[in-house]
Design a protein around this motif. Sequence first.
Motif, PDB file in Angstrom:
ATOM      1  N   ASP A 164      10.347  -3.915  -4.974  1.00  0.00           N
ATOM      2  CA  ASP A 164      10.056  -5.189  -5.322  1.00  0.00           C
ATOM      3  C   ASP A 164       9.175  -5.291  -5.356  1.00  0.00           C
ATOM      4  O   ASP A 164       7.874  -5.067  -5.651  1.00  0.00           O
ATOM      5  CB  ASP A 164      11.505  -5.850  -4.578  1.00  0.00           C
ATOM      6  N   THR A 165       8.890  -6.955  -5.827  1.00  0.00           N
ATOM      7  CA  THR A 165       7.453  -7.527  -5.856  1.00  0.00           C
ATOM      8  C   THR A 165       7.202  -8.036  -4.911  1.00  0.00           C
ATOM      9  O   THR A 165       7.932  -7.514  -3.559  1.00  0.00           O
ATOM     10  CB  THR A 165       7.756  -9.118  -6.782  1.00  0.00           C
ATOM     11  N   PRO A 166       6.049  -8.753  -3.768  1.00  0.00           N
ATOM     12  CA  PRO A 166       5.952  -8.558  -3.326  1.00  0.00           C
ATOM     13  C   PRO A 166       6.060  -9.767  -2.693  1.00  0.00           C
ATOM     14  O   PRO A 166       6.470 -10.510  -2.575  1.00  0.00           O
ATOM     15  CB  PRO A 166       3.571  -9.772  -3.659  1.00  0.00           C
ATOM     16  N   GLY A 167       5.805  -9.377  -0.851  1.00  0.00           N
ATOM     17  CA  GLY A 167       6.872  -9.938  -0.391  1.00  0.00           C
ATOM     18  C   GLY A 167       6.282  -9.665   1.804  1.00  0.00           C
ATOM     19  O   GLY A 167       5.410  -8.939   1.736  1.00  0.00           O
ATOM     20  N   ALA A 168       6.692  -9.932   1.955  1.00  0.00           N
ATOM     21  CA  ALA A 168       6.993  -9.904   3.254  1.00  0.00           C
ATOM     22  C   ALA A 168       8.365  -9.060   4.249  1.00  0.00           C
ATOM     23  O   ALA A 168       8.923 -10.533   4.499  1.00  0.00           O
ATOM     24  CB  ALA A 168       6.435 -11.171   4.469  1.00  0.00           C
ATOM     25  N   GLN A 181       3.301  -4.342  -1.094  1.00  0.00           N
ATOM     26  CA  GLN A 181       3.448  -4.359  -2.188  1.00  0.00           C
ATOM     27  C   GLN A 181       4.732  -3.642  -2.655  1.00  0.00           C
ATOM     28  O   GLN A 181       4.418  -2.283  -2.148  1.00  0.00           O
ATOM     29  CB  GLN A 181       1.537  -3.833  -2.268  1.00  0.00           C
ATOM     30  N   GLN A 182       4.539  -3.081  -3.976  1.00  0.00           N
ATOM     31  CA  GLN A 182       5.591  -2.309  -4.576  1.00  0.00           C
ATOM     32  C   GLN A 182       4.596  -1.016  -4.559  1.00  0.00           C
ATOM     33  O   GLN A 182       3.491  -0.633  -4.471  1.00  0.00           O
ATOM     34  CB  GLN A 182       6.232  -2.640  -6.567  1.00  0.00           C
ATOM     35  N   GLY A 183       5.508  -0.081  -4.294  1.00  0.00           N
ATOM     36  CA  GLY A 183       5.320   1.062  -3.532  1.00  0.00           C
ATOM     37  C   GLY A 183       4.612   1.524  -2.349  1.00  0.00           C
ATOM     38  O   GLY A 183       4.311   2.782  -2.712  1.00  0.00           O
ATOM     39  N   VAL A 184       4.751   0.975  -1.257  1.00  0.00           N
ATOM     40  CA  VAL A 184       4.142   0.611  -0.236  1.00  0.00           C
ATOM     41  C   VAL A 184       5.426   1.407   0.524  1.00  0.00           C
ATOM     42  O   VAL A 184       6.846   1.135   0.790  1.00  0.00           O
ATOM     43  CB  VAL A 184       4.339  -0.495   0.600  1.00  0.00           C
ATOM     44  N   PRO A 185       4.988   2.887   1.284  1.00  0.00           N
ATOM     45  CA  PRO A 185       6.254   3.486   2.432  1.00  0.00           C
ATOM     46  C   PRO A 185       6.304   2.683   3.607  1.00  0.00           C
ATOM     47  O   PRO A 185       6.179   1.885   3.874  1.00  0.00           O
ATOM     48  CB  PRO A 185       5.573   5.029   2.597  1.00  0.00           C
ATOM     49  N   VAL A 186       7.653   2.138   3.439  1.00  0.00           N
ATOM     50  CA  VAL A 186       8.147   1.594   5.052  1.00  0.00           C
ATOM     51  C   VAL A 186       8.527   2.599   6.032  1.00  0.00           C
ATOM     52  O   VAL A 186       9.432   1.395   7.196  1.00  0.00           O
ATOM     53  CB  VAL A 186       9.111   0.245   4.518  1.00  0.00           C
TER      54      VAL A 186
END
Length: 210
Positions: free
Chosen positions: A52-56, A107-112
């Motif tokens: 998704d779009t940037p967030g926390a 950020q979009q594309g970050v592995p969680v």
Amino acid sequence: MMKRIGFYIGIVVVLIIGGSLLIIKGKDAVSHAESRKQGILEAEQTTIFYRDTPGAIVKIDTAIGNFVKQGDVLFKVKLAKGDKVDILAPNDGLISKISVEPGDQLQQGVPVAVLQKKTFYTELYIQESEINRFEINQSIGVHFPYLDSPIRADGVVTSVSAAPQFASLRMTRERGQADLSMFLIRISIDSSEDLLPGMTAEVKLDELTD
């Protein structure tokens, strides 16, 4: 004198017979080893990315070692614009790694996280002379010989490819040198409570039909 000669002859006969038996047993052992191909059982894994779009990250609803179902909520994220979104499990499986903590900016594309699927596989190296015995979607028995109670599981060949790392290996022939061609096959196996990643998986070539 004759007794001594007879004694030496007896020793020679024993050595010849013993050597012959060792050669026969050695050949049997080699043949047996060549008819068995072994690999290590691995679990298929998928990395979960934030899309998704940037967030926390505001909440983590799972933990390492948890079994989850497809669609389960794993993380809650607050977007920069104030909305909240959930990160869902893409498949059934076990959470083997979590890469974020509450408060982390995404950020979009970050592995969680990394999800270990319920499907296992093993990879085997097969010589060129044997590769025609395998084909995609072929059903094949996979043995786990080193357990207290050996297990045989059903597997399916999912890929067959050349193994380029073997291109540098060469064997001597009467006329020059020739590359030793090897192939890598992957066999998919359904997970079982009796099986764990890291176990030795074995395929017996004499069980295959040409």
